[in-house]
Design a protein around this motif. Sequence first.
Motif, PDB file in Angstrom:
ATOM      1  N   TYR A   1      24.190  36.211  36.059  1.00 32.90           N
ATOM      2  CA  TYR A   1      24.654  35.026  36.797  1.00 32.90           C
ATOM      3  C   TYR A   1      25.192  33.975  35.828  1.00 32.90           C
ATOM      4  O   TYR A   1      26.281  33.424  36.029  1.00 32.90           O
ATOM      5  CB  TYR A   1      23.519  34.437  37.633  1.00 32.90           C
ATOM      6  N   ARG A   2      24.444  33.712  34.768  1.00 33.57           N
ATOM      7  CA  ARG A   2      24.858  32.689  33.796  1.00 33.57           C
ATOM      8  C   ARG A   2      26.119  33.123  33.053  1.00 33.57           C
ATOM      9  O   ARG A   2      26.962  32.286  32.711  1.00 33.57           O
ATOM     10  CB  ARG A   2      23.704  32.395  32.831  1.00 33.57           C
ATOM     11  N   ILE A   3      26.253  34.420  32.813  1.00 34.45           N
ATOM     12  CA  ILE A   3      27.461  34.915  32.143  1.00 34.45           C
ATOM     13  C   ILE A   3      28.673  34.727  33.044  1.00 34.45           C
ATOM     14  O   ILE A   3      29.724  34.245  32.601  1.00 34.45           O
ATOM     15  CB  ILE A   3      27.289  36.393  31.749  1.00 34.45           C
ATOM     16  N   GLU A   4      28.557  35.106  34.306  1.00 35.01           N
ATOM     17  CA  GLU A   4      29.668  34.898  35.235  1.00 35.01           C
ATOM     18  C   GLU A   4      30.065  33.428  35.296  1.00 35.01           C
ATOM     19  O   GLU A   4      31.262  33.094  35.278  1.00 35.01           O
ATOM     20  CB  GLU A   4      29.296  35.397  36.636  1.00 35.01           C
ATOM     21  N   GLN A   5      29.080  32.557  35.379  1.00 35.08           N
ATOM     22  CA  GLN A   5      29.383  31.131  35.467  1.00 35.08           C
ATOM     23  C   GLN A   5      30.102  30.634  34.221  1.00 35.08           C
ATOM     24  O   GLN A   5      31.032  29.826  34.302  1.00 35.08           O
ATOM     25  CB  GLN A   5      28.087  30.335  35.691  1.00 35.08           C
ATOM     26  N   HIS A   6      29.706  31.128  33.057  1.00 37.29           N
ATOM     27  CA  HIS A   6      30.358  30.683  31.819  1.00 37.29           C
ATOM     28  C   HIS A   6      31.798  31.186  31.760  1.00 37.29           C
ATOM     29  O   HIS A   6      32.690  30.465  31.307  1.00 37.29           O
ATOM     30  CB  HIS A   6      29.576  31.173  30.596  1.00 37.29           C
ATOM     31  N   ILE A   7      32.019  32.399  32.232  1.00 37.22           N
ATOM     32  CA  ILE A   7      33.393  32.916  32.270  1.00 37.22           C
ATOM     33  C   ILE A   7      34.245  32.077  33.211  1.00 37.22           C
ATOM     34  O   ILE A   7      35.390  31.705  32.889  1.00 37.22           O
ATOM     35  CB  ILE A   7      33.404  34.403  32.693  1.00 37.22           C
ATOM     36  N   LEU A   8      33.719  31.759  34.380  1.00 34.87           N
ATOM     37  CA  LEU A   8      34.463  30.942  35.343  1.00 34.87           C
ATOM     38  C   LEU A   8      34.777  29.569  34.756  1.00 34.87           C
ATOM     39  O   LEU A   8      35.889  29.044  34.908  1.00 34.87           O
ATOM     40  CB  LEU A   8      33.661  30.793  36.636  1.00 34.87           C
ATOM     41  N   GLN A   9      33.814  28.978  34.076  1.00 39.88           N
ATOM     42  CA  GLN A   9      34.013  27.656  33.484  1.00 39.88           C
ATOM     43  C   GLN A   9      34.992  27.684  32.314  1.00 39.88           C
ATOM     44  O   GLN A   9      35.614  26.663  32.000  1.00 39.88           O
ATOM     45  CB  GLN A   9      32.667  27.088  33.029  1.00 39.88           C
ATOM     46  N   SER A  10      35.155  28.855  31.692  1.00 45.15           N
ATOM     47  CA  SER A  10      36.072  28.965  30.553  1.00 45.15           C
ATOM     48  C   SER A  10      37.530  28.859  30.983  1.00 45.15           C
ATOM     49  O   SER A  10      38.404  28.560  30.161  1.00 45.15           O
ATOM     50  CB  SER A  10      35.861  30.305  29.840  1.00 45.15           C
ATOM     51  N   GLY A  11      37.806  29.138  32.253  1.00 47.29           N
ATOM     52  CA  GLY A  11      39.186  29.124  32.736  1.00 47.29           C
ATOM     53  C   GLY A  11      39.948  30.408  32.482  1.00 47.29           C
ATOM     54  O   GLY A  11      41.125  30.523  32.857  1.00 47.29           O
ATOM     55  N   LEU A  12      39.291  31.403  31.864  1.00 46.43           N
ATOM     56  CA  LEU A  12      39.953  32.682  31.610  1.00 46.43           C
ATOM     57  C   LEU A  12      40.078  33.484  32.898  1.00 46.43           C
ATOM     58  O   LEU A  12      39.277  33.328  33.823  1.00 46.43           O
ATOM     59  CB  LEU A  12      39.150  33.488  30.583  1.00 46.43           C
ATOM     60  N   GLU A  13      41.082  34.344  32.970  1.00 43.05           N
ATOM     61  CA  GLU A  13      41.162  35.287  34.082  1.00 43.05           C
ATOM     62  C   GLU A  13      40.000  36.271  33.952  1.00 43.05           C
ATOM     63  O   GLU A  13      39.567  36.593  32.842  1.00 43.05           O
ATOM     64  CB  GLU A  13      42.499  36.008  34.081  1.00 43.05           C
ATOM     65  N   TYR A  14      39.521  36.752  35.073  1.00 43.57           N
ATOM     66  CA  TYR A  14      38.313  37.573  35.055  1.00 43.57           C
ATOM     67  C   TYR A  14      38.420  38.714  36.065  1.00 43.57           C
ATOM     68  O   TYR A  14      39.188  38.659  37.034  1.00 43.57           O
ATOM     69  CB  TYR A  14      37.088  36.718  35.392  1.00 43.57           C
ATOM     70  N   THR A  15      37.619  39.729  35.824  1.00 40.48           N
ATOM     71  CA  THR A  15      37.318  40.756  36.823  1.00 40.48           C
ATOM     72  C   THR A  15      35.824  41.016  36.714  1.00 40.48           C
ATOM     73  O   THR A  15      35.343  41.397  35.637  1.00 40.48           O
ATOM     74  CB  THR A  15      38.076  42.068  36.569  1.00 40.48           C
ATOM     75  N   PHE A  16      35.091  40.775  37.777  1.00 37.96           N
ATOM     76  CA  PHE A  16      33.651  41.010  37.780  1.00 37.96           C
ATOM     77  C   PHE A  16      33.371  42.347  38.465  1.00 37.96           C
ATOM     78  O   PHE A  16      33.666  42.520  39.650  1.00 37.96           O
ATOM     79  CB  PHE A  16      32.907  39.889  38.506  1.00 37.96           C
ATOM     80  N   LEU A  17      32.828  43.282  37.719  1.00 43.17           N
ATOM     81  CA  LEU A  17      32.426  44.571  38.256  1.00 43.17           C
ATOM     82  C   LEU A  17      30.929  44.490  38.542  1.00 43.17           C
ATOM     83  O   LEU A  17      30.094  44.717  37.657  1.00 43.17           O
ATOM     84  CB  LEU A  17      32.736  45.696  37.259  1.00 43.17           C
ATOM     85  N   ARG A  18      30.604  44.134  39.774  1.00 43.95           N
ATOM     86  CA  ARG A  18      29.206  43.924  40.164  1.00 43.95           C
ATOM     87  C   ARG A  18      28.617  45.257  40.610  1.00 43.95           C
ATOM     88  O   ARG A  18      28.721  45.645  41.762  1.00 43.95           O
ATOM     89  CB  ARG A  18      29.129  42.865  41.260  1.00 43.95           C
ATOM     90  N   ALA A  19      28.002  45.928  39.645  1.00 49.76           N
ATOM     91  CA  ALA A  19      27.561  47.304  39.862  1.00 49.76           C
ATOM     92  C   ALA A  19      26.149  47.369  40.420  1.00 49.76           C
ATOM     93  O   ALA A  19      25.299  46.519  40.113  1.00 49.76           O
ATOM     94  CB  ALA A  19      27.627  48.079  38.547  1.00 49.76           C
ATOM     95  N   GLY A  20      25.904  48.399  41.224  1.00 47.84           N
ATOM     96  CA  GLY A  20      24.558  48.707  41.660  1.00 47.84           C
ATOM     97  C   GLY A  20      23.808  49.429  40.553  1.00 47.84           C
ATOM     98  O   GLY A  20      24.264  49.522  39.412  1.00 47.84           O
TER      99      GLY A  20
END
Length: 286
Positions: free
Chosen positions: A116-135
Amino acid sequence: MTPSIFITGSSGNVGREVIRTFPDRSRLRAGSTQPDRLRQQVEPEVECVYFDFQKPESYVPALQGITSLFLVRPPAISDVAQYIAPVIDAAKSAGVGHIVFLSLVGVENNRVVPHYRIEQHILQSGLEYTFLRAGFFMQNLSTTHRDDIRLRSEIAVPAGHSKTSFIDARDIGAIGARALNDRQHRNCAYNLTGSEALDYYEVALIMSAVLGRPIRYTNPSVPRFLQKQLSQGKPLSFALVMTALYTMTRFGAAELVSPDASLLLGREPIRFQQFAEDHVELWRND
């Protein structure tokens, strides 16, 4: 061709599959704390370099000239602020424009796990992202829990009677390669699961049939599971994260069956029966 894509976790189940399925491996640079060993494991077109999340001096050389990053959190690292966020910041400073992050199903509603914290930091960085939310990876049973099955013929995780929509790391790697190679997946989040949800009693039955011997699901309590992980020498942070994930599973957090993997792969994801048959030798106890 000069590499433009940097792969972390390149010796792991998913990272290896990203490399194996990527269409032009000359574009790949793979990071490892043991790059000489990694060179023996990956295709010769892949550039292998030293990289260590816990060694900031390794960031800049590894990220030089890179435009896209495949980011995998090492299981033993849970301190996002100290070891993961600085890598994201270094990537942005180096000119990386896109991060594909191997995340976790349901992470948007679970602030306890590091993902969760990693996703938030990526979003705050302003970089383009792809989140692969795996089971849950099927490969957890052929790696982390392999010896329980191989030596003791048991699956000992505290998931109760809940179901889990397992996904094969080979499918995640193939999707990761597509996300790195196709701009249409930028600024997207995908829930990656298999096409079926099984409880661990059903998993044990499938494995019993494939292995030709009884495999028992012991369904330990959460405290007993945590104690066992610590007694086996697992780091406290790793044991706590793994216990938290299985506790979430116990309350139904892993039962979601999403169509995303099928849509991205253009086929049905690998089923658990096929996974067990493909890896049967790993659990032989003779």
